[in-house]
Scaffold this motif. Structure first.
Motif, PDB file in Angstrom:
ATOM      1  N   ARG A   7       0.831  -1.200   0.000  1.00 40.80           N
ATOM      2  CA  ARG A   7       0.000   0.000   0.000  1.00 40.80           C
ATOM      3  C   ARG A   7       0.871   1.258   0.000  1.00 40.80           C
ATOM      4  NH1 ARG A   7      -4.851   0.676   4.323  1.00 40.80           N
ATOM      5  NH2 ARG A   7      -5.045  -1.490   3.669  1.00 40.80           N
ATOM      6  N   LEU A   8       0.516   2.207  -0.851  1.00 40.96           N
ATOM      7  CA  LEU A   8       1.247   3.467  -0.877  1.00 40.96           C
ATOM      8  C   LEU A   8       1.139   4.186   0.463  1.00 40.96           C
ATOM      9  CD1 LEU A   8       0.386   4.839  -4.422  1.00 40.96           C
ATOM     10  CD2 LEU A   8       2.675   4.361  -3.552  1.00 40.96           C
ATOM     11  N   ASP A   9       2.242   4.769   0.891  1.00 42.69           N
ATOM     12  CA  ASP A   9       2.325   5.478   2.166  1.00 42.69           C
ATOM     13  C   ASP A   9       2.884   6.870   1.893  1.00 42.69           C
ATOM     14  OD1 ASP A   9       3.234   6.521   4.659  1.00 42.69           O
ATOM     15  OD2 ASP A   9       3.396   4.492   5.481  1.00 42.69           O
ATOM     16  N   LYS A 105      13.418   7.345   0.070  1.00 48.06           N
ATOM     17  CA  LYS A 105      12.129   6.671  -0.067  1.00 48.06           C
ATOM     18  C   LYS A 105      12.276   5.410  -0.913  1.00 48.06           C
ATOM     19  CE  LYS A 105      10.433  10.269   2.029  1.00 48.06           C
ATOM     20  NZ  LYS A 105      10.128  10.229   3.480  1.00 48.06           N
ATOM     21  N   LYS A 106      11.500   4.385  -0.546  1.00 47.02           N
ATOM     22  CA  LYS A 106      11.569   3.118  -1.281  1.00 47.02           C
ATOM     23  C   LYS A 106      10.355   2.870  -2.168  1.00 47.02           C
ATOM     24  CE  LYS A 106      14.414   0.589  -1.100  1.00 47.02           C
ATOM     25  NZ  LYS A 106      15.652   0.511  -1.925  1.00 47.02           N
ATOM     26  N   GLN A 107       9.320   3.695  -2.025  1.00 50.11           N
ATOM     27  CA  GLN A 107       8.163   3.613  -2.905  1.00 50.11           C
ATOM     28  C   GLN A 107       8.281   4.712  -3.954  1.00 50.11           C
ATOM     29  OE1 GLN A 107       4.654   3.956  -0.441  1.00 50.11           O
ATOM     30  NE2 GLN A 107       4.630   1.773   0.009  1.00 50.11           N
ATOM     31  N   VAL A 108       8.315   4.316  -5.213  1.00 47.97           N
ATOM     32  CA  VAL A 108       8.505   5.264  -6.306  1.00 47.97           C
ATOM     33  C   VAL A 108       7.241   5.335  -7.150  1.00 47.97           C
ATOM     34  CG1 VAL A 108       9.809   5.780  -8.390  1.00 47.97           C
ATOM     35  CG2 VAL A 108      10.983   4.859  -6.387  1.00 47.97           C
ATOM     36  N   LEU A 126      14.590   0.653 -11.566  1.00 49.76           N
ATOM     37  CA  LEU A 126      14.283   0.830 -10.147  1.00 49.76           C
ATOM     38  C   LEU A 126      13.830  -0.480  -9.509  1.00 49.76           C
ATOM     39  CD1 LEU A 126      12.543   4.264 -10.577  1.00 49.76           C
ATOM     40  CD2 LEU A 126      14.472   3.864  -9.018  1.00 49.76           C
ATOM     41  N   ILE A 127      13.039  -1.271 -10.238  1.00 46.69           N
ATOM     42  CA  ILE A 127      12.643  -2.598  -9.748  1.00 46.69           C
ATOM     43  C   ILE A 127      13.884  -3.444  -9.497  1.00 46.69           C
ATOM     44  CG2 ILE A 127      11.666  -4.798 -10.518  1.00 46.69           C
ATOM     45  CD1 ILE A 127       9.483  -3.095  -9.471  1.00 46.69           C
ATOM     46  N   TYR A 131      13.437  -1.179  -5.434  1.00 45.06           N
ATOM     47  CA  TYR A 131      12.363  -0.250  -5.095  1.00 45.06           C
ATOM     48  C   TYR A 131      11.000  -0.878  -5.386  1.00 45.06           C
ATOM     49  CZ  TYR A 131      15.816   3.570  -4.903  1.00 45.06           C
ATOM     50  OH  TYR A 131      16.885   4.375  -4.582  1.00 45.06           O
ATOM     51  N   ASP A 132       9.981  -0.407  -4.681  1.00 48.52           N
ATOM     52  CA  ASP A 132       8.601  -0.701  -5.050  1.00 48.52           C
ATOM     53  C   ASP A 132       8.166   0.404  -6.003  1.00 48.52           C
ATOM     54  OD1 ASP A 132       8.352  -2.951  -3.402  1.00 48.52           O
ATOM     55  OD2 ASP A 132       7.827  -1.725  -1.668  1.00 48.52           O
ATOM     56  N   VAL A 133       7.753   0.033  -7.198  1.00 53.92           N
ATOM     57  CA  VAL A 133       7.501   1.010  -8.251  1.00 53.92           C
ATOM     58  C   VAL A 133       6.024   0.983  -8.647  1.00 53.92           C
ATOM     59  CG1 VAL A 133       8.128   1.800 -10.559  1.00 53.92           C
ATOM     60  CG2 VAL A 133       9.862   0.735  -9.081  1.00 53.92           C
TER      61      VAL A 133
END
Length: 211
Positions: A7-9, A105-108, A126-127, A131-133
């Motif tokens: 889930r995006l944060d 940040k790790k969510q892109v 990025l993947i 990272y979570d993309v």
């Protein structure tokens, strides 16, 4: 085991806007121009609203690709603008890659023009880097529907999540009660028809004079 819901944060994400340039945008044919502008600026306003870090970048903006869209810079004045001299994959540019890393940040959340190039290439990189993309499908554009679909399949197979800008905004918001009018203003301005819903809410709550 079922796959984890990533889930995006709002405290863990960074927005990347790749090559939304005045020349390249003229190549976008999978969205009508006004619709595309509305979507892109809706995503930009979302980044601004949540105070998330953002990184802007252009590719060869002294040539036919043209400068970045002015409204994006105006809305995100603190975001670094990385002007790549020629690298097609933004992650091949050290300044851009370092700017992304510096956010911590790790969510892109990534969008750009063209979808199969300016979005897909850095998204896949990025993947690979862990990272979570999240690729924003309606704030990215390309030549044809079939080229977009091929890019989406390529990214999804690598683990990139695909969603539209309104889904990004909603997942970050989590709960309407955090700020009905503030969050609703983004939807009112950038989702066709939503202005009627907000008017109904404001009228029922006796706040119509605040519009």
């Amino acid at each position: 085991m079922p796959p984890a819901y990533k889930r995006l944060d709002k405290d863990q994400c960074v927005f990347l806007f790749v090559d939304h340039q005045t020349g390249l945008i003229q190549l976008v044919r999978d969205f009508e121009p006004t619709e595309f502008r509305t979507n892109v600026l809706g995503l930009v306003k979302t980044a601004s609203y949540f105070g998330a870090p953002a990184v802007l970048t252009t590719s060869f903006d002294t040539g036919p690709n043209g400068p970045i869209v002015k409204e994006m810079v105006d809305e995100l004045p603190n975001a670094p603008l990385i002007r790549r001299p020629g690298q097609i994959n933004a992650m091949d540019n050290d300044d851009f890659a370092n700017a992304v890393k510096a956010t911590g940040k790790k969510q892109v959340i990534i969008s750009g023009v063209l979808t199969e190039v300016c979005v897909a290439f850095p998204a896949l990189t990025l993947i690979e880097q862990g990272y979570d993309v999240f690729a924003v499908t309606d704030a990215s554009g390309t030549f044809k529907d079939h080229t977009r679909e091929a890019a989406h399949k390529r990214m999804a197979q690598a683990g990139v999540q695909l969603l539209n800008w309104a889904a990004v905004a909603a997942e970050l918001q989590r709960d309407w009660r955090r700020d009905i009018e503030g969050f609703g203003k983004i939807w009112t301005d950038h989702i066709p028809g939503y202005w009627c819903l907000m008017q109904s809410h404001l009228n029922s709550s006796g706040e119509s004079g605040k519009q």
